[in-house]
Design an enzyme around this catalytic site. Structure first.
Site, PDB file in Angstrom:
ATOM      1  N   SER A  50       0.875  -1.241  -0.006  1.00 33.50           N
ATOM      2  CA  SER A  50       0.149   0.032  -0.016  1.00 33.50           C
ATOM      3  C   SER A  50       0.923   1.237   0.012  1.00 33.50           C
ATOM      4  CB  SER A  50      -0.825   0.044   1.322  1.00 33.50           C
ATOM      5  OG  SER A  50      -0.208   0.158   2.358  1.00 33.50           O
ATOM      6  N   ASP A  82      -1.263  -1.364  -3.847  1.00 33.01           N
ATOM      7  CA  ASP A  82      -2.612  -1.616  -3.334  1.00 33.01           C
ATOM      8  C   ASP A  82      -3.169  -0.126  -2.945  1.00 33.01           C
ATOM      9  OD1 ASP A  82      -4.694  -2.897  -2.163  1.00 33.01           O
ATOM     10  OD2 ASP A  82      -4.013  -2.985  -0.215  1.00 33.01           O
ATOM     11  N   GLU A 134     -11.230   0.377  -8.943  1.00 33.57           N
ATOM     12  CA  GLU A 134     -12.358   0.340  -8.072  1.00 33.57           C
ATOM     13  C   GLU A 134     -13.510   0.982  -8.328  1.00 33.57           C
ATOM     14  OE1 GLU A 134     -11.380  -0.321  -4.005  1.00 33.57           O
ATOM     15  OE2 GLU A 134     -13.370   0.690  -3.179  1.00 33.57           O
ATOM     16  N   HIS A 178     -12.831  -2.400   4.815  1.00 33.38           N
ATOM     17  CA  HIS A 178     -11.492  -2.952   5.500  1.00 33.38           C
ATOM     18  C   HIS A 178     -11.526  -2.647   6.811  1.00 33.38           C
ATOM     19  CE1 HIS A 178     -10.557  -1.012   1.425  1.00 33.38           C
ATOM     20  NE2 HIS A 178      -9.892  -2.170   1.481  1.00 33.38           N
ATOM     21  N   HIS A 208     -11.997  -6.579  -2.112  1.00 31.27           N
ATOM     22  CA  HIS A 208     -11.239  -6.025  -0.867  1.00 31.27           C
ATOM     23  C   HIS A 208     -11.961  -6.226   0.550  1.00 31.27           C
ATOM     24  CE1 HIS A 208      -8.349  -3.377  -2.856  1.00 31.27           C
ATOM     25  NE2 HIS A 208      -9.034  -3.808  -3.853  1.00 31.27           N
ATOM     26  N   GLY A 209     -11.289  -6.055   1.449  1.00 33.08           N
ATOM     27  CA  GLY A 209     -11.817  -6.176   2.884  1.00 33.08           C
ATOM     28  C   GLY A 209     -12.015  -7.661   3.243  1.00 33.08           C
ATOM     29  N   ALA A 210     -11.442  -8.359   2.708  1.00 35.29           N
ATOM     30  CA  ALA A 210     -12.086  -9.690   2.713  1.00 35.29           C
ATOM     31  C   ALA A 210     -11.490 -10.826   3.908  1.00 35.29           C
ATOM     32  CB  ALA A 210     -11.469 -10.583   1.590  1.00 35.29           C
ATOM     33  N   THR A 254      -6.142  -7.319   7.517  1.00 37.48           N
ATOM     34  CA  THR A 254      -6.292  -7.534   8.833  1.00 37.48           C
ATOM     35  C   THR A 254      -5.764  -8.845   9.545  1.00 37.48           C
ATOM     36  OG1 THR A 254      -7.888  -5.832   8.345  1.00 37.48           O
ATOM     37  CG2 THR A 254      -7.945  -7.338  10.348  1.00 37.48           C
TER      38      THR A 254
HETATM   39  O1  G3H Z   1      -6.679  -1.715   2.189  1.00 41.62           O
HETATM   40  C1  G3H Z   1      -5.841  -1.388   2.514  1.00 41.62           C
HETATM   41  C2  G3H Z   1      -4.673  -2.133   3.215  1.00 41.62           C
HETATM   42  O2  G3H Z   1      -5.080  -2.961   4.230  1.00 41.62           O
HETATM   43  C3  G3H Z   1      -3.468  -1.516   3.440  1.00 41.62           C
HETATM   44  O3  G3H Z   1      -3.606  -0.553   4.759  1.00 41.62           O
HETATM   45  O4  G3H Z   1      -3.065   1.625   4.316  1.00 41.62           O
HETATM   46  O5  G3H Z   1      -3.091   0.732   6.728  1.00 41.62           O
HETATM   47  O6  G3H Z   1      -1.373   0.135   4.729  1.00 41.62           O
HETATM   48  P1  G3H Z   1      -2.623   0.773   5.035  1.00 41.62           P
HETATM   49  P1  13P Z   2      -8.805  -6.519   5.042  1.00 40.27           P
HETATM   50  O1  13P Z   2      -8.763  -5.231   6.206  1.00 40.27           O
HETATM   51  O2  13P Z   2     -10.362  -7.237   5.319  1.00 40.27           O
HETATM   52  O3  13P Z   2      -7.757  -7.358   5.352  1.00 40.27           O
HETATM   53  O4  13P Z   2      -8.839  -6.086   3.640  1.00 40.27           O
HETATM   54  C1  13P Z   2      -7.631  -5.578   3.007  1.00 40.27           C
HETATM   55  C2  13P Z   2      -7.665  -5.041   1.779  1.00 40.27           C
HETATM   56  O5  13P Z   2      -8.795  -4.754   1.007  1.00 40.27           O
HETATM   57  C3  13P Z   2      -6.375  -4.522   1.123  1.00 40.27           C
HETATM   58  O6  13P Z   2      -6.546  -3.763   0.110  1.00 40.27           O
HETATM   59 ZN    ZN Z   3      -8.527  -2.761   0.011  1.00 40.82          ZN
END
Ligand code: G3H
Ligand code: 13P
Ligand code: ZN
Length: 305
Positions: A50, A82, A134, A178, A208-210, A254
């Site tokens: 990210s 990402d 997205e 997320h 995402h957010g899976a 996560t």
């Molecule tokens: O969807 C986001 C990813 O989990 C990355 O998160 O911006 O805290 O690195 P971050």
């Molecule tokens: P989680 O927070 O569910 O792990 O999602 C991660 C994500 O979508 C990264 O782009």
């Molecule tokens: Zn994401």
């Protein structure tokens, strides 16, 4: 082998109907744990970085360690940006050999999202790099990625968006968010919406957010003093249904963060005077590896490399 493009990985997943995990890294420990899991399960992998990870570790460091991991691995590995939100950050990943980028302009009005995405598609495709975009908006907050409102993806808009931009993969909003607190009520995804989008759109779809926020991890964390209270993730059954409906890339961050924390906290609780980082970081890596292996099995990408 050298890094491969995400497109190559997802095309096979689409042809054979399975999902591939995109696992976020911020450092060497997570990368090594993920790659070991991928090797043991013989699964292709997408390593996600990210903008927050770039800020923390530096894009040069992260890209080099992922290239080394890929060179030494027998499985295909793609290196993916990402949630790319800033033009200059996306360009930095291209300069550093990423084989895939996400342009996330999902917080912008439709026309602006099309314009920004098309610009990145033109540049990235000229360099042989895959592009994910997205449409729709996920709830939730992580370090650099946040939104206070959820807007589910409209299937007709998705069709038009893909035609107008030429993207290779599309992230859709179908009920996930997320972070560790995904649902207040029932943990359900809009599976019918995924099916409709899949009918209209020929490129691979992304969830995402899976993360699942697994009970064995939250229970373990509670035992060492980390009480996540109302944390709730996506149930495994919903993930299976989503893959059945057409999701091909599944983003997990996560669950890896929670796993690592459990390994470290448990190790420190049991060995309170240890100060060798290789010991407690190693304990974190072990649980990250176990979690990635179970994701690979759930997504159906084991033995597909
Ligand atoms: O969807 C986001 C990813 O989990 C990355 O998160 O911006 O805290 O690195 P971050
Ligand atoms: P989680 O927070 O569910 O792990 O999602 C991660 C994500 O979508 C990264 O782009
Ligand atoms: Zn994401």
């Amino acid at each position: 082998m050298a890094l491969v493009t995400m497109k190559e990985i997802l095309e096979d997943a689409d042809k054979r109907g399975y999902g591939v995990g995109a696992f976020n890294i911020n450092n060497l420990e997570f990368l090594k744990a993920i790659v070991q899991a991928g090797e043991e399960e013989k699964s292709p992998l997408i390593i996600a970085v990210s903008e927050g990870a770039m800020k923390y570790a530096g894009v040069e460091y992260l890209s080099e360690i992922v290239k080394i991991a890929a060179k030494n691995a027998s499985i295909p590995i793609a290196l993916h940006l990402d949630h790319g939100k800033h033009f200059e950050k996306i360009m930095a990943t291209l300069r550093n050999g990423f084989t895939s980028v996400m342009i996330d302009a999902s917080d912008k009005p439709y026309e602006e999202n099309v314009k920004l995405t098309s610009e990145i598609v033109k540049i990235a495709h000229a360099m042989g790099v895959t592009v994910e975009a997205e449409l729709g908006r996920l709830l939730g907050k992580e370090d650099e990625v946040q939104s206070d409102v959820a807007i589910y993806t409209d299937p007709q808009d998705a069709k038009r968006f893909v035609e107008e931009t030429g993207v290779d993969a599309l992230a859709v909003a179908v009920g996930t968010s997320h972070g560790a607190y995904k649902f207040k009520g029932e943990a359900k995804l809009d599976i019918e919406r995924i099916k409709k989008i899949k009918e209209l759109v020929s490129i691979p779809l992304v969830l995402h957010g899976a993360s699942g926020v697994p009970a064995h991890i939250t229970k373990g964390l509670k035992e060492v003093g980390v009480d996540l209270k109302s944390a709730k993730g996506v149930p495994e059954e919903e993930i299976k249904k989503a893959i059945g409906a057409g999701i091909r890339k599944i983003n997990i961050d996560t669950d890896l963060r929670l796993s690592f924390l459990l390994g470290v906290r448990r190790y420190m609780a049991e060995n309170p005077t240890t100060f060798d980082p290789r010991k407690y970081l190693g304990a974190g890596m072990e649980i990250v590896k176990d979690t990635v292996k179970s994701k690979i099995q759930l997504f159906g990408s084991a033995n597909k490399a």
